[in-house]
Design a protein around this motif. Structure first.
Motif, PDB file in Angstrom:
ATOM      1  N   PHE A  23       0.858  -1.188   0.000  1.00 40.63           N
ATOM      2  CA  PHE A  23       0.000   0.000   0.000  1.00 40.63           C
ATOM      3  C   PHE A  23       0.899   1.246   0.000  1.00 40.63           C
ATOM      4  O   PHE A  23       0.790   2.100   0.872  1.00 40.63           O
ATOM      5  N   PHE A  26      -0.594   4.815   0.403  1.00 44.04           N
ATOM      6  CA  PHE A  26      -1.005   5.214   1.749  1.00 44.04           C
ATOM      7  C   PHE A  26       0.214   5.560   2.595  1.00 44.04           C
ATOM      8  O   PHE A  26       0.185   6.464   3.414  1.00 44.04           O
ATOM      9  N   SER A  36      -8.611   9.766   7.340  1.00 42.24           N
ATOM     10  CA  SER A  36      -9.735   9.519   6.430  1.00 42.24           C
ATOM     11  C   SER A  36      -9.731   8.114   5.848  1.00 42.24           C
ATOM     12  O   SER A  36     -10.708   7.707   5.239  1.00 42.24           O
ATOM     13  N   ARG A 116     -23.825   3.717   9.616  1.00 44.87           N
ATOM     14  CA  ARG A 116     -24.364   3.797   8.247  1.00 44.87           C
ATOM     15  C   ARG A 116     -25.559   2.848   8.102  1.00 44.87           C
ATOM     16  O   ARG A 116     -26.486   2.912   8.903  1.00 44.87           O
TER      17      ARG A 116
ATOM     18  N   MET B 211     -15.179  12.740   4.184  1.00 46.80           N
ATOM     19  CA  MET B 211     -14.165  12.113   3.333  1.00 46.80           C
ATOM     20  C   MET B 211     -14.019  10.635   3.698  1.00 46.80           C
ATOM     21  O   MET B 211     -13.967   9.775   2.809  1.00 46.80           O
ATOM     22  N   ALA B 212     -13.943  10.354   4.976  1.00 45.92           N
ATOM     23  CA  ALA B 212     -13.724   8.972   5.417  1.00 45.92           C
ATOM     24  C   ALA B 212     -14.901   8.083   5.027  1.00 45.92           C
ATOM     25  O   ALA B 212     -14.709   6.965   4.537  1.00 45.92           O
ATOM     26  N   ASP B 213     -16.108   8.576   5.232  1.00 48.20           N
ATOM     27  CA  ASP B 213     -17.269   7.756   4.897  1.00 48.20           C
ATOM     28  C   ASP B 213     -17.398   7.587   3.388  1.00 48.20           C
ATOM     29  O   ASP B 213     -17.778   6.524   2.904  1.00 48.20           O
ATOM     30  N   LEU B 215     -14.875   7.496   1.300  1.00 46.99           N
ATOM     31  CA  LEU B 215     -13.861   6.518   0.891  1.00 46.99           C
ATOM     32  C   LEU B 215     -14.280   5.097   1.275  1.00 46.99           C
ATOM     33  O   LEU B 215     -14.002   4.145   0.555  1.00 46.99           O
ATOM     34  N   SER B 216     -14.949   4.960   2.421  1.00 53.48           N
ATOM     35  CA  SER B 216     -15.459   3.639   2.816  1.00 53.48           C
ATOM     36  C   SER B 216     -16.470   3.133   1.795  1.00 53.48           C
ATOM     37  O   SER B 216     -16.388   1.982   1.349  1.00 53.48           O
ATOM     38  N   GLN B 219     -14.684   2.428  -1.538  1.00 48.73           N
ATOM     39  CA  GLN B 219     -13.879   1.208  -1.445  1.00 48.73           C
ATOM     40  C   GLN B 219     -14.779  -0.029  -1.509  1.00 48.73           C
ATOM     41  O   GLN B 219     -14.485  -1.000  -2.208  1.00 48.73           O
ATOM     42  N   GLU B 220     -15.877   0.038  -0.786  1.00 50.04           N
ATOM     43  CA  GLU B 220     -16.800  -1.091  -0.748  1.00 50.04           C
ATOM     44  C   GLU B 220     -17.371  -1.369  -2.142  1.00 50.04           C
ATOM     45  O   GLU B 220     -17.474  -2.518  -2.563  1.00 50.04           O
ATOM     46  N   SER B 229      -8.113  -4.913  -2.596  1.00 54.74           N
ATOM     47  CA  SER B 229      -7.962  -3.743  -1.728  1.00 54.74           C
ATOM     48  C   SER B 229      -6.679  -2.974  -2.048  1.00 54.74           C
ATOM     49  O   SER B 229      -6.626  -1.763  -1.863  1.00 54.74           O
ATOM     50  N   ARG B 230      -5.651  -3.666  -2.540  1.00 58.38           N
ATOM     51  CA  ARG B 230      -4.424  -2.948  -2.924  1.00 58.38           C
ATOM     52  C   ARG B 230      -4.668  -2.070  -4.155  1.00 58.38           C
ATOM     53  O   ARG B 230      -4.222  -0.924  -4.211  1.00 58.38           O
ATOM     54  N   ALA B 233      -6.588   0.895  -2.997  1.00 61.10           N
ATOM     55  CA  ALA B 233      -5.753   1.857  -2.274  1.00 61.10           C
ATOM     56  C   ALA B 233      -5.001   2.740  -3.266  1.00 61.10           C
ATOM     57  O   ALA B 233      -4.886   3.948  -3.075  1.00 61.10           O
ATOM     58  N   LYS B 234      -4.503   2.126  -4.323  1.00 58.56           N
ATOM     59  CA  LYS B 234      -3.811   2.902  -5.369  1.00 58.56           C
ATOM     60  C   LYS B 234      -4.772   3.902  -6.010  1.00 58.56           C
ATOM     61  O   LYS B 234      -4.425   5.054  -6.250  1.00 58.56           O
ATOM     62  N   ALA B 236      -7.582   5.106  -4.715  1.00 60.05           N
ATOM     63  CA  ALA B 236      -8.009   6.115  -3.737  1.00 60.05           C
ATOM     64  C   ALA B 236      -6.924   7.163  -3.550  1.00 60.05           C
ATOM     65  O   ALA B 236      -7.203   8.341  -3.326  1.00 60.05           O
ATOM     66  N   ALA B 237      -5.681   6.706  -3.646  1.00 57.10           N
ATOM     67  CA  ALA B 237      -4.563   7.628  -3.452  1.00 57.10           C
ATOM     68  C   ALA B 237      -4.620   8.778  -4.453  1.00 57.10           C
ATOM     69  O   ALA B 237      -4.142   9.876  -4.182  1.00 57.10           O
ATOM     70  N   LEU B 240      -6.521  11.243  -2.546  1.00 56.43           N
ATOM     71  CA  LEU B 240      -6.096  11.619  -1.201  1.00 56.43           C
ATOM     72  C   LEU B 240      -4.775  12.361  -1.173  1.00 56.43           C
ATOM     73  O   LEU B 240      -4.558  13.232  -0.344  1.00 56.43           O
ATOM     74  N   ILE B 241      -3.885  11.949  -2.043  1.00 52.10           N
ATOM     75  CA  ILE B 241      -2.508  12.416  -1.906  1.00 52.10           C
ATOM     76  C   ILE B 241      -2.170  13.372  -3.038  1.00 52.10           C
ATOM     77  O   ILE B 241      -2.519  13.129  -4.184  1.00 52.10           O
TER      78      ILE B 241
END
Lengths: 350, 242
Positions: A23, A26, A36, A116, B211-213, B215-216, B219-220, B229-230, B233-234, B236-237, B240-241
């Motif tokens: 990851f 991240f 977040s 949720r 933001m967190a919700d 992304l959840s 992601q889901e 998930s990897r 993550a890429k 989502a980045a 985020l970044i």
């Protein structure tokens, strides 16, 4: 299937771990990014019991790090989201590890059952405290005699005596182990009086009064940053079981005759292929783990899909017997002094 | 459990006060509400139009997509009623401008016949964003809006699910386009969120929670589509970044 919810010991450790797990993106993010970030199911694992039974499990990283403790909403969301992820993955019994169970309890997250679109089913979760309490008692019973401490003649101080684990440890040590005297230390006076009455004994003392009298000290409270322990005032030998989280007692108390043992840690009889316990800074990460995690594994082995450890002061001796017997049957052993690397630093005073 | 001296009691009391309901009658609340409410109304209108447009690209699905589109119009009416109830006029010009970059990307994809990109923008990104924002709004909404929003959020899951299922069934052929569409559009969502953070805070909606919700939920949805998930993550980045 069993589940473990954990977290890294620090932000830096979390970034390093994210990098090794693939990851990288991240890993490069700052603390706000991590606040977040959603929880991640990072590891699937198999565990085979000493009885031969094999079970499946998953490790969920809550993406919480201790640096987030001062952010109440973040901490709360991290724990609840990790629980939501466990439930959505159909995990039958999940242990809350490290700070996650502390946050759950201290922030009273029982009120937050709706997250949720999901209603959390509490019966899928356990704090693992029953097994932790049993393991700590077992550590007292085996390590004290190894140091020449006769428990029937010993005073045992329990720091954090009125907590969930602390009160269970007091119950067991007074009724099962039969120590000479319990020294009860906690911050709130009334719960201490209640506990003393329930136990039918034990002496209520302040920390600085209890330490010089104790042959064994069980710490199940987190240590105040300002705490300093003068080794000169301690008995020798003195067995200190570090059952708090994080485990940093060895930085506070050391010296000749002082033996600090990581409390509430178990060792499995064979290697487990997982990447996560290195994060928890275990000496032997393939076999050692927190007893609270092991409780979820034990409940899965035994087919007990219920919130075995839940709420405060619900740990009975019967439950400790049950989980203790399962622990031995499936191949866990409480961490002993000999299994620790460099458990007694040479002649330094705190 | 273990006593925890490390947790300062102040952080707890602060957090509880943040959970209290705002005063819905103040000018500051109404002012912020005029923009947030407008975004929601515009979002539902765009969603309606987008589903009808996607139906043009997927004729065999047109009937189902028209059904989804109609639900969005019903939501729009509900949220208009919420503004009336508070005596607020929605700032629609603000909302149109707010949605423009995402709207523009959708229209370009539509013109190019890119179903995957259209579905990612509407059925995944916007729906995941709406679901998480509605979830965070519900506990701090006025009683009237709360009831309406609770009804809406249930429908939005149907829409998210529609996008998920189509993309999942076609993942192998659409994977590259999805990754590209994510890169181009996810950062826009983040920018949109930052743009309204101040107004959201007046409504007691926390930016980090949003933001967190989001992304959840995102992601889901992508896990459901079939990404690991990897990979997510890429992806989502990208938002985020940087």
């Amino acid at each position: 299937m069993f589940g473990l919810i954990g977290h890294s010991t620090s932000f830096e450790a979390a970034r390093a771990k994210a990098r090794t797990l693939g990851f990288e993106e991240f890993a490069d993010g700052d603390l706000d990014v991590w606040c977040s970030a959603p929880p991640q199911l990072v590891d699937h694992l198999q565990v085979t019991s000493a009885t031969g039974k094999t079970i499946e499990g998953a490790y969920i990283d809550s993406c919480f790090v201790p640096e987030m403790l001062s952010r109440f909403k973040t901490a709360r969301r991290k724990v609840l989201s990790a629980m939501e992820l466990a439930q959505k993955n159909g995990i039958d019994i999940t242990a809350l590890g490290g700070f996650t169970s502390i946050i759950f309890e201290n922030f009273n997250l029982l009120k937050e059952q709706q997250i949720r679109s999901i209603t959390l089913e509490w019966e899928r979760f356990t704090t693992g405290n029953t097994h932790t309490a049993w393991v700590i008692c077992r550590q007292v019973e085996t390590s004290a005699p190894a140091l020449g401490i006769d428990l029937s003649q010993a005073r045992v101080a329990v720091i954090g005596a009125t907590g969930d684990i602390g009160s269970a440890v007091c119950r067991w040590l007074s009724q099962r182990t039969g120590v000479k005297e319990l020294l009860l230390v906690a911050r709130q006076p009334q719960p201490l009086l209640d506990l003393q009455q329930e136990l039918g004994g034990g002496r209520i003392l302040k920390l600085e009064e209890a330490l010089p009298e104790a042959d064994v000290v069980v710490w199940v409270a987190s240590l105040p940053q300002t705490l300093s322990i003068d080794a000169v005032n301690l008995r020798s030998p003195c067995l200190m079981i570090d059952g708090g989280y994080p485990k940093n007692l060895d930085t506070k108390a050391s010296g000749a005759g002082i033996h600090v043992l990581k409390g509430g840690i178990v060792e499995f009889f064979s290697d487990i292929t997982w990447q996560m316990m290195e994060m928890a800074e275990m000496d032997n990460p393939k076999r050692q783990m927190f007893a609270c995690f092991a409780e979820a594994i034990l409940l899965e082995f035994e087919g007990i899909h219920t919130n075995f450890s839940w709420g405060r002061n619900n740990i009975s001796l019967d439950k400790m017997d049950l989980i203790g017997a399962a622990s031995l049957r499936h191949g866990f052993q409480a961490l002993g002094l000999s299994a620790q690397i460099d458990s007694t630093p040479a002649l330094t005073t705190a | 459990m273990v006593d925890m001296a490390v947790l300062a009691p102040t952080s707890i009391s602060e957090a509880f006060s943040a959970d209290q309901l705002p005063d819905f009658s103040t000018d500051a609340y109404k002012d912020a509400y005029s923009r947030i409410n407008a975004i929601v109304i515009e979002g539902e209108q765009e969603a309606h139009d987008n589903y009808v447009s996607i139906g043009g690209l997927l004729p065999d699905q047109a009937e189902e997509l028209t059904r989804l589109a109609r639900m969005e119009l019903k939501h729009m009416k509900g949220f208009t009623a919420c503004a009336n109830n508070l005596g607020v006029t929605a700032d629609m010009p603000f909302a149109k401008e707010f949605f423009f970059p995402l709207h523009d990307n959708f229209q370009k994809a539509l013109a190019d016949g890119k179903v995957t990109t259209c579905l990612l923008i509407q059925a995944i990104l916007i729906e995941a964003f709406a679901i998480s924002a509605y979830h965070i709004y519900i506990p701090v909404a006025d009683p009237f809006a709360r009831k309406i929003t609770e009804g809406v959020v249930k429908d939005e899951y149907t829409h998210l699910n529609y996008g998920q299922e189509w993309l999942k069934a076609n993942l192998e052929t659409v994977r590259d386009e999805l990754v590209q569409a994510n890169r181009e559009n996810l950062p826009l969502v983040r920018k949109m969120l930052e743009q309204v953070a101040g107004d959201a805070a007046v409504l007691h909606m926390d930016q980090e929670d949003l933001m967190a919700d989001f992304l959840s939920s995102y992601q889901e949805a992508l896990l459901e589509v079939g990404f690991t998930s990897r990979e997510i993550a890429k992806m989502a980045a990208a938002a985020l970044i940087g």
